[in-house]
Design a protein around this motif. Sequence first.
Motif, PDB file in Angstrom:
ATOM      1  N   MET A   1       0.862  -1.191   0.000  1.00 18.24           N
ATOM      2  CA  MET A   1       0.000   0.000   0.000  1.00 18.24           C
ATOM      3  C   MET A   1       0.896   1.238   0.000  1.00 18.24           C
ATOM      4  N   SER A   2       0.688   2.109  -0.943  1.00 17.49           N
ATOM      5  CA  SER A   2       1.561   3.272  -1.060  1.00 17.49           C
ATOM      6  C   SER A   2       1.110   4.378  -0.124  1.00 17.49           C
ATOM      7  N   LEU A   3       2.093   5.181   0.275  1.00 21.50           N
ATOM      8  CA  LEU A   3       1.812   6.350   1.105  1.00 21.50           C
ATOM      9  C   LEU A   3       2.184   7.582   0.310  1.00 21.50           C
ATOM     10  N   GLN A   4       1.311   8.573   0.329  1.00 22.66           N
ATOM     11  CA  GLN A   4       1.597   9.784  -0.413  1.00 22.66           C
ATOM     12  C   GLN A   4       2.422  10.747   0.434  1.00 22.66           C
ATOM     13  N   THR A   5       3.205  11.560  -0.253  1.00 21.46           N
ATOM     14  CA  THR A   5       4.022  12.548   0.434  1.00 21.46           C
ATOM     15  C   THR A   5       3.153  13.717   0.867  1.00 21.46           C
TER      16      THR A   5
ATOM     17  N   ASN B   1       5.511   3.968  20.700  1.00 23.58           N
ATOM     18  CA  ASN B   1       4.146   4.263  20.294  1.00 23.58           C
ATOM     19  C   ASN B   1       4.025   5.411  19.313  1.00 23.58           C
ATOM     20  N   VAL B   2       5.107   6.121  19.035  1.00 26.81           N
ATOM     21  CA  VAL B   2       5.056   7.130  17.975  1.00 26.81           C
ATOM     22  C   VAL B   2       4.668   6.466  16.659  1.00 26.81           C
ATOM     23  N   ILE B   3       5.348   5.399  16.301  1.00 23.12           N
ATOM     24  CA  ILE B   3       5.049   4.715  15.043  1.00 23.12           C
ATOM     25  C   ILE B   3       3.710   3.986  15.128  1.00 23.12           C
ATOM     26  N   GLU B   4       3.373   3.447  16.314  1.00 23.44           N
ATOM     27  CA  GLU B   4       2.114   2.710  16.450  1.00 23.44           C
ATOM     28  C   GLU B   4       0.908   3.635  16.278  1.00 23.44           C
ATOM     29  N   VAL B   5       0.970   4.809  16.862  1.00 19.94           N
ATOM     30  CA  VAL B   5      -0.134   5.764  16.709  1.00 19.94           C
ATOM     31  C   VAL B   5      -0.205   6.260  15.270  1.00 19.94           C
ATOM     32  N   ALA B   6       0.954   6.469  14.649  1.00 23.86           N
ATOM     33  CA  ALA B   6       0.964   6.879  13.242  1.00 23.86           C
ATOM     34  C   ALA B   6       0.288   5.823  12.372  1.00 23.86           C
ATOM     35  N   LEU B   7       0.519   4.562  12.675  1.00 19.03           N
ATOM     36  CA  LEU B   7      -0.144   3.486  11.930  1.00 19.03           C
ATOM     37  C   LEU B   7      -1.659   3.554  12.108  1.00 19.03           C
TER      38      LEU B   7
ATOM     39  N   LEU C   1      -3.056   6.364   9.842  1.00 20.27           N
ATOM     40  CA  LEU C   1      -3.136   5.988   8.437  1.00 20.27           C
ATOM     41  C   LEU C   1      -4.236   4.958   8.203  1.00 20.27           C
ATOM     42  N   ALA C   2      -4.394   4.049   9.156  1.00 19.76           N
ATOM     43  CA  ALA C   2      -5.373   2.974   9.004  1.00 19.76           C
ATOM     44  C   ALA C   2      -6.806   3.484   8.976  1.00 19.76           C
TER      45      ALA C   2
ATOM     46  N   GLY D   1       9.508   1.910   7.809  1.00 18.64           N
ATOM     47  CA  GLY D   1      10.456   2.930   7.370  1.00 18.64           C
ATOM     48  C   GLY D   1       9.785   3.974   6.511  1.00 18.64           C
ATOM     49  N   GLN D   2       8.857   3.559   5.668  1.00 19.49           N
ATOM     50  CA  GLN D   2       8.125   4.489   4.831  1.00 19.49           C
ATOM     51  C   GLN D   2       7.190   5.354   5.675  1.00 19.49           C
ATOM     52  N   VAL D   3       6.604   4.748   6.703  1.00 18.99           N
ATOM     53  CA  VAL D   3       5.752   5.514   7.615  1.00 18.99           C
ATOM     54  C   VAL D   3       6.577   6.574   8.337  1.00 18.99           C
ATOM     55  N   MET D   4       7.768   6.207   8.783  1.00 21.08           N
ATOM     56  CA  MET D   4       8.632   7.181   9.456  1.00 21.08           C
ATOM     57  C   MET D   4       9.039   8.302   8.505  1.00 21.08           C
TER      58      MET D   4
END
Length: 346
Positions: A1-5, A71-77, A80-81, A313-316
């Motif tokens: 799944m792609s993430l836009q800039t 949890n920085v990355i977990e909340v970011a997920l 996006l979800a 890594g892409q999420v970060m």
Amino acid sequence: MSLQTPVNTASPAGAVILTGDRPTGPLHLGHFVGSLRNRVNYQDQYRQFIMLADAQALTDNMDDIGKVHRNVIEVALDYLAVGIDPAKSTILIQSQIPELAELTFYYLNLVTVARLERNPTVKAEIVQRGFERDIPAGFLVYPASQAADITAFKAGIVPVGDDQIPMIEQCNEIVRKFNRTYAQDKDILVECKAIVPEVGRLPGIDGRAKMSKSLGNTINLGASADEIRAAVKQVYTDPLHLKVSDPGHLEGNVAFLYLDAFDPDKEGLAEMKAHYVRGGLGDSVVKKRLEGILQEMLAPIRARREEFAKDKGQVMQILKQGTATAREVAAQTMDEVRKALGLSYF
């Protein structure tokens, strides 16, 4: 799944909205009702900044800083979800914008310790955390820090729960005092307006007043089908509804509160409520309906989350780019504040 800039999006009439979360654990249904689903709508109406408030989270988590980092990355997920689009909303990490700390430092000279201690939100959270008089200074000055977060982006709209309204009021006190004292030709800082969601605070599955990570009474957005099923079985209903034939009560009945929040079939729900109140409807039937709705709602969110999690890594990178965009805005406000305070020497 792609993430836009992320892009530097404009908004109608220049309206700016700031919202965010402390990354101390995965987000749950309470967050979804109180803020997340509204943010998905807001991103098409306003220029929206969404803050991962990791620095603020450290004010009462210095004994477990790893929890905040993880949890920085977990909340970011979770963001996006649920459908928050980084091409429309700017997602940022608070600690990576030093201008926010500098603004906080200046704002602390515009408030007194007594005023901070009188803030109803601060008082309530001090009691909740059992600080008594051993209050971390960083926690006590949170109203000034939040004012810095809001004003740095010149946000005119801040979605909050009704328990956070005193924070917005104190932010506007700081804004008015700064503009009155230091602004010359025109106001530099912008007053903000609190928006309280139509659906109020969602209680925990155990019937407590608040769904809270620390109380363990949540249903997380990334919960598995089995976890949802197990949680719904524990949902608090009517303790006086001992037999199916007994008339039931809706007040304080968490199952029906959740159905009010998530069931799209309002007519069918009204009929179920009437049946429950007059008797002849078991709690198991109510919970079966609730589970079906939650399973259907959370399944696609869980699937999107799992897909995004394959490339953290892409999420970060999304967070890095969003933070860079946000810092440009905060730096511009900071320059205006420094000039007003006579701190532009070179």
